[in-house]
Scaffold this motif. Structure first.
Motif, short mmCIF file in Angstrom:
data_model
loop_
_atom_site.label_atom_id
_atom_site.label_comp_id
_atom_site.label_asym_id
_atom_site.label_seq_id
_atom_site.Cartn_x
_atom_site.Cartn_y
_atom_site.Cartn_z
N ARG A 104 -5.87 15.81 7.99
CA ARG A 104 -5.93 16.16 6.56
C ARG A 104 -4.49 16.25 6.05
O ARG A 104 -3.71 17.06 6.53
N HIS A 105 -4.16 15.41 5.10
CA HIS A 105 -2.80 15.39 4.55
C HIS A 105 -2.87 14.70 3.19
O HIS A 105 -3.51 13.64 3.07
N PRO A 106 -2.23 15.26 2.16
CA PRO A 106 -2.28 14.60 0.85
C PRO A 106 -1.65 13.22 0.85
O PRO A 106 -2.02 12.36 0.04
N GLY A 107 -0.72 12.97 1.77
CA GLY A 107 -0.15 11.63 1.88
C GLY A 107 -1.17 10.62 2.35
O GLY A 107 -1.18 9.47 1.89
N LEU A 108 -2.05 11.02 3.27
CA LEU A 108 -3.14 10.13 3.70
C LEU A 108 -4.08 9.86 2.54
O LEU A 108 -4.52 8.72 2.34
N ASP A 109 -4.39 10.88 1.75
CA ASP A 109 -5.25 10.67 0.58
C ASP A 109 -4.62 9.65 -0.37
O ASP A 109 -5.31 8.78 -0.92
N ALA A 110 -3.31 9.76 -0.58
CA ALA A 110 -2.62 8.82 -1.47
C ALA A 110 -2.67 7.40 -0.92
O ALA A 110 -2.89 6.43 -1.66
N LEU A 111 -2.48 7.25 0.39
CA LEU A 111 -2.57 5.93 1.01
C LEU A 111 -3.96 5.34 0.85
O LEU A 111 -4.12 4.14 0.54
N ARG A 112 -4.98 6.14 1.05
CA ARG A 112 -6.36 5.65 0.94
C ARG A 112 -6.68 5.25 -0.50
O ARG A 112 -7.34 4.22 -0.74
N ARG A 113 -6.21 6.05 -1.46
CA ARG A 113 -6.44 5.68 -2.86
C ARG A 113 -5.69 4.39 -3.21
O ARG A 113 -6.23 3.51 -3.89
N ALA A 114 -4.45 4.29 -2.73
CA ALA A 114 -3.66 3.09 -3.01
C ALA A 114 -4.31 1.85 -2.41
O ALA A 114 -4.37 0.79 -3.06
N ALA A 115 -4.79 1.95 -1.17
CA ALA A 115 -5.42 0.80 -0.52
C ALA A 115 -6.67 0.36 -1.27
O ALA A 115 -6.89 -0.84 -1.50
N ALA A 164 1.22 4.05 -2.91
CA ALA A 164 0.95 5.45 -2.58
C ALA A 164 2.11 6.33 -3.02
O ALA A 164 1.92 7.45 -3.51
N ARG A 165 3.33 5.84 -2.86
CA ARG A 165 4.49 6.60 -3.31
C ARG A 165 4.50 6.77 -4.83
O ARG A 165 4.96 7.79 -5.35
N GLU A 166 3.99 5.77 -5.54
CA GLU A 166 3.89 5.89 -6.99
C GLU A 166 2.82 6.91 -7.39
O GLU A 166 2.99 7.66 -8.36
N LEU A 167 1.72 6.92 -6.64
CA LEU A 167 0.63 7.85 -6.94
C LEU A 167 1.01 9.29 -6.62
O LEU A 167 0.52 10.22 -7.26
N ALA A 168 1.84 9.48 -5.61
CA ALA A 168 2.20 10.85 -5.18
C ALA A 168 3.70 10.92 -4.93
O ALA A 168 4.15 11.03 -3.78
N PRO A 169 4.52 10.85 -5.99
CA PRO A 169 5.98 10.81 -5.79
C PRO A 169 6.55 12.08 -5.18
O PRO A 169 7.67 12.07 -4.67
N VAL A 183 0.84 -1.20 0.00
CA VAL A 183 0.00 0.00 0.00
C VAL A 183 0.87 1.25 0.00
O VAL A 183 0.64 2.19 -0.76
N VAL A 184 1.90 1.25 0.85
CA VAL A 184 2.80 2.40 0.90
C VAL A 184 3.55 2.55 -0.42
O VAL A 184 3.72 3.66 -0.94
N ARG A 185 3.99 1.43 -0.98
CA ARG A 185 4.72 1.48 -2.26
C ARG A 185 3.85 2.09 -3.35
O ARG A 185 4.30 2.95 -4.12
#
Length: 325
Positions: free
Chosen positions: A280-291, A111-116, A107-109
């Motif tokens: 509220r954090h764009p990194g959390l949004d990326a994690l949720r989208r990735a999951a 998310a990093r691809e979605l929001a590098p 999931v983290v991997r």
């Protein structure tokens, strides 16, 4: 003073104090001279002090104005430093992955691809209860684990998104008679102790899941033991002890041990993404989208036939934020 002075009023004051000319100060502030004069009068009212002596030919600082000027400079510098700290983008998001090698890393991997452009910093600790305390203390942002096993007092201050059903397994020493089986029926462990973190105050949600699973099958939760830290120490203890360990099918390989899926029933460990309510954090949004993306692609929301979950298990929401762009 009735309250904290508005930074805008301090900026107007500094402009006049440095220019000693209202027209030039207004031009410097890109505002009308009347508006600038109103700012100065309001600041004088709030401070209860006259800051300037004005004549038709000259503007001069009063003693109170002289006294205020260095303070105003320091306050405005602090405001600029605060703005600069957040101008460069959001701070790093600290994510706890519990243990190395688990599916949470995917999931983290992703998310990093979605929001590098974002920094998602991973750490590896053990247990959602311990992580939840860190989240609520502001020392951690996000973790993974069994949301339904948390104390309701903790859950009330957290939010969660369900990620996956993870099949459970048992870790056995190579010489254990059950190690020869491709799968281990739960009933085959009857009469034995199985270690499930009893006594570890960071993992009571896992011990509770084990106790619910073992109930009625004659399997006992092994009594508390000192917490093992590090893979090498874990391996050493496993080599000395015949006690099986409750795990999940993604548990990383362990020298001298075998990992066998549990069946009859197939027990599931429900994994959710958990964070502080209101974060509220764009990194959390990326994690949720990735999951959500991985769950759909890998079938993580699907329960296999003959599976088991505790009655009334809370999973967290199945929703994710809209995709950006």
């Amino acid at each position: 003073m009735s309250g904290d002075p508005d930074p805008r009023l301090l900026r107007s004051f500094v402009a006049v104090a440095e220019e000693l000319h209202f027209t030039r100060a207004a031009a410097r502030r890109y505002t009308a001279q009347q508006a600038l004069s109103r700012d100065i009068r309001r600041l004088e009212r709030e401070l209860g002090a006259e800051l300037f002596v004005r004549t038709t030919r000259q503007v001069a600082l009063t003693p109170d104005g002289e006294r205020l000027l260095p303070y105003a400079h320091r306050v405005l510098t602090a405001y600029e430093e605060l703005a600069d700290a957040f101008r460069g983008g959001p701070r790093p998001l600290l994510v706890d992955l519990n243990s190395a090698g688990l599916g949470h890393e995917n999931v983290v991997r992703r998310a990093r691809e979605l929001a590098p452009e974002l920094e998602l910093m991973a750490r590896y600790e053990s247990g959602l209860t311990g992580a939840a305390r860190e989240i609520l203390a502001g020392r951690l942002d996000v973790s993974f684990g069994r949301y339904g096993g948390l104390d309701p007092v903790l859950r009330d201050r957290l939010e969660a998104q369900f990620v996956r059903y993870e099949p459970m397994a048992v870790l056995l020493p190579e010489g254990d008679p059950l190690a020869a089986l491709p799968e281990v029926p739960l009933g085959a462990l009857a009469g034995r102790d199985v270690y499930a973190g009893a006594g570890n105050d960071r993992t009571p949600e896992w011990t509770d899941l084990a106790a619910r699973l073992f109930a009625g099958h004659g399997v006992r939760v092994a009594p508390p033991a000192p917490l093992v830290v590090g893979m090498e120490e874990f391996r050493r203890i496993m080599a000395k002890s015949p006690t099986p360990v409750l795990a999940v099918v993604d548990f990383p390989p362990m020298p001298g041990c075998v990992l066998r899926p549990l069946v009859d029933p197939v027990p599931l460990s429900p994994v959710s993404l958990v964070w502080r309510r209101g974060l509220r954090h764009p990194g959390l949004d990326a994690l949720r989208r990735a999951a959500a993306e991985l769950a759909a692609a890998e079938g993580w929301y699907e329960r296999p036939a003959g599976s088991w979950l505790p009655d009334g298990e809370l999973l967290g929401a199945l929703t994710a934020p809209p995709r950006s762009g």
